[in-house]
Structure formats: C-alpha cells, structure tokens
Design an enzyme around this catalytic site. Structure first.
Site, PDB file in Angstrom:
ATOM      1  N   GLU A 136       0.823  -1.214   0.000  1.00  0.00           N
ATOM      2  CA  GLU A 136       0.000   0.000   0.000  1.00  0.00           C
ATOM      3  C   GLU A 136       0.861   1.270   0.000  1.00  0.00           C
ATOM      4  OE1 GLU A 136      -2.689  -0.720   3.362  1.00  0.00           O
ATOM      5  OE2 GLU A 136      -4.224  -1.310   1.920  1.00  0.00           O
TER       6      GLU A 136
ATOM      7  N   GLU B 121      -6.854  -7.407  -0.832  1.00  0.00           N
ATOM      8  CA  GLU B 121      -7.387  -7.386   0.525  1.00  0.00           C
ATOM      9  C   GLU B 121      -8.880  -7.091   0.449  1.00  0.00           C
ATOM     10  OE1 GLU B 121      -5.403  -4.806   3.245  1.00  0.00           O
ATOM     11  OE2 GLU B 121      -3.395  -5.614   2.820  1.00  0.00           O
TER      12      GLU B 121
END
Length: 363
Positions: free
Chosen positions: A116, A192
């Site tokens: 991320e 995710e």
C-alpha cells in the site's frame, strides 16, 4: 478450515522487526520456510508479502526501530541508508521463499512489492529498485503491488511491468473500474477484501453483517476477479506486537493503538472456529469451486479464548502481570534499544503505568 471455506491459497506478511531485533542479529528466519511447507502439505498455494513495510496494525509497520529511529521519514524511500539494510534483510530472508516457488514444486505463486505504498509516498525509484532486488534474489513468480482503489494511491504505489491489485471491502465494480484506468489489461484481483475490521483500545468490537460481507464477496467474483479474504483468520498479536493507526481522514490525528486481538470479525474467529460469516462465504465460494468443498473440520477442543483482567482504561491489572515485573525486566525496558514495552512503578496508591509516546501496550 480455509480449504473447507472454499479458498485454495494462503497469504502472509513477513514482519522484519520480528526477525531482526538488532542490526545483524537474526531470529528464526527459517520459520517462514516451515510455514510455507505446511501450506504446501495442506494442498494450498501461498502468497508472500515480505515488505519491508507490511501493515500498520503490526508494531512499527514491521520496520525495525533501530532503522526508523535514526532515519525518520527517510524510510521507504531511495535513501541509501535505508536501502542497504533492506537489501541485507531480503538476501537473508528470500531464500526461504525462492526455494519454495511453484516452479520448484513449492506453494509460492505470488510475491508482493512493498505494501500500500501509494497511501504513504511516491518514490518510483525506490519501488523499481525493490522489484529489481526481488528478481535479483531469485524470485521468478509474478510480482504485484496492492493499493486502495483511488487514483493517487494507484499512481503512487504501482510499478511498470508489475501486476497492480486493489484493496477494498465493498464496491467491487467501482474499485476495479479505477484499477483498469491504471492497468487496462491483465488479471483483476482484490488483494485485501476487508470482510471485517480491526479494533482500537477503548472502542467496541467491529462487526460486519455476514450477509452484507457475502454479497460484497459475490460482487468481486462476478467481476471475474481473484480475491484474498482479509482476514480469513486474524488470530492474535501477542505481547506488544499490535500496531497503531492515526485518526482522521488524512491520518493526521491522534495515534490509536490496536488491541492485542486481531479477530477482525473474520469468518474463522480468533480461536479458530467457523462463524456465520464462514458459512455464508462457503456458500458463495462453492459456486466457483472446481469440485465439492472439503467437509468443515471440527474445532479443536478447548479452543475458546481465555481473556485476561486488564481493562482498556488501564485501571485494572492482573496480579500475574504485577508479580512478573522484576528488577531485571525493569532494567531491560529502560534500555534505549528497546522497541516497545511497559514501564511501571509501585506507589502507595497502587500501580501506575507510564507509556512512552502515549502508546498503550498490552500483552
């Protein structure tokens, strides 16, 4: 349990600070290899996310304190003082992954570049260097990045020639449409799929309706995408290894510590038991399976979690914690090299806890 829910792959982070508490002093790095071997024996594939940064809910994002302390904001950049220890760590760790790649008969099918990163920075030189290091160390399976489905996150976190994936908990069609603006072709994946959420001290346990989560999972699959259920089983961050997150839309508010439990309202709960969400997900995933799913195993006897007596307000402590504080432990906690810990002192009115930096740590 995960195979019975309909999954065929296991994903794991690798927290650097757990394995290298001091520069050059390594712990049991081979534990990752043993875990991947267990995944293979279970008849599943593996996705490895080695960082170096892994996740805010793990202490210091998985980065060693002896590195982030001196470097500050220079971590996760092209700064040579950051890259050198990252390279040393990866060259120590990655043989555990390389030897178990699918081309060698192992379970590893994907390896992540950073994590991320688009939510943190925008240093393409650093990301491309990291991807090159993974290849140089022998990783031949596909590499990928994962970021939130927003333009600035995907712009900052993607690497040319590396598969980009998206992280979200709902709105799959919108999320994948954003991803397609940055990656017009190639496989779609929600790396995710947030089926629940983590908890902070002083808040209620986060719960997501099982039917709502199952409908969102179905939407991901209807888009023809792969999915990583985050978390399928969250487990527990023992000791002081739970991390923290900043409040506010721009993450510039107070630092809020994550509780020891990482139950996450996952389909397999913290104690390893199937939940209603497990049953709902199993129904959805069964429609996409190549054959009948395995029977759901019985939970192990005595798997019900046992809770301690410490409260989120810090007013109650278990007697066992108090009795465990020795002079030797006190000296160790005061060392500057310690990455986290508790400090306390006994007074006539009882125990008082002092938490460096205002961060509460519970074991």
């Amino acid at each position: 349990m995960l195979r019975a829910m309909g999954l065929d792959c296991v994903e794991t982070y690798v927290p650097w600070n757990l394995y290298e508490p001091e520069p050059g002093r390594y712990g049991d790095v081979a534990a990752l290899g043993r875990f991947l071997d267990a995944v293979g024996r279970a008849g599943m594939r593996a996705i490895v996310r080695p960082g170096p940064y892994v996740c805010a809910e793990w202490e210091n994002g998985g980065l060693p304190h002896w590195l982030t302390g001196p470097l500050g904001r220079r971590v996760r950049t092209r700064d040579p003082e950051f890259l050198a220890p990252v390279e040393a760590w990866f060259r120590r760790l990655l043989p555990q992954v390389v030897e178990r790649q699918v081309d060698r008969g192992g379970p590893v099918v994907l390896v992540q570049v950073e994590n991320e990163y688009g939510s943190y920075g925008s240093d393409p030189v650093y990301l491309e260097w990291l991807a090159g290091l993974l290849r140089e160390c022998g990783v031949v399976v596909p590499l990928f990045t994962s970021d939130g489905p927003e333009d600035h996150m995907l712009t900052g976190g993607s690497v040319p020639g590396v598969l980009a994936t998206a992280n979200f908990g709902s709105g799959a069609r919108e999320g994948f449409a954003t991803l397609r603006r940055h990656q017009p072709s190639g496989p779609l994946m929600c790396m995710e799929f947030w089926c629940g959420w983590f908890d902070h001290w002083g808040t209620e346990h986060a719960v997501r309706d099982a039917a709502d989560a199952a409908a969102a999972l179905r939407e991901v699959l209807e888009c023809g995408a792969s999915v990583n259920v985050y978390m399928a089983h969250g487990g527990t961050n023992f000791g002081g290894w739970a991390g923290a997150n900043r409040d506010g839309e721009l993450h510039d508010g107070p630092l809020r510590p994550t509780v020891t439990s990482y139950d996450y309202d996952a389909p397999v709960d913290e104690a390893g038991r199937p939940t209603e969400k497990f049953r709902r997900f199993r129904e959805v995933l069964a429609e996409y399976a190549r054959g009948p799913l395995p029977e759901v195993p019985e939970p192990r006897p005595g798997s019900r979690p046992r809770c301690g007596a410490a409260s989120t307000g810090g007013r109650r402590w278990t007697r066992s914690w108090r009795s465990s504080v020795t002079r030797r432990w006190w000296r160790r906690c005061r060392r500057p090299s310690r990455s986290w810990g508790w400090t306390g002192a006994w007074s006539a009115t009882g125990w008082r806890c002092r938490v460096p930096g205002g961060r509460i740590r519970w074991g």
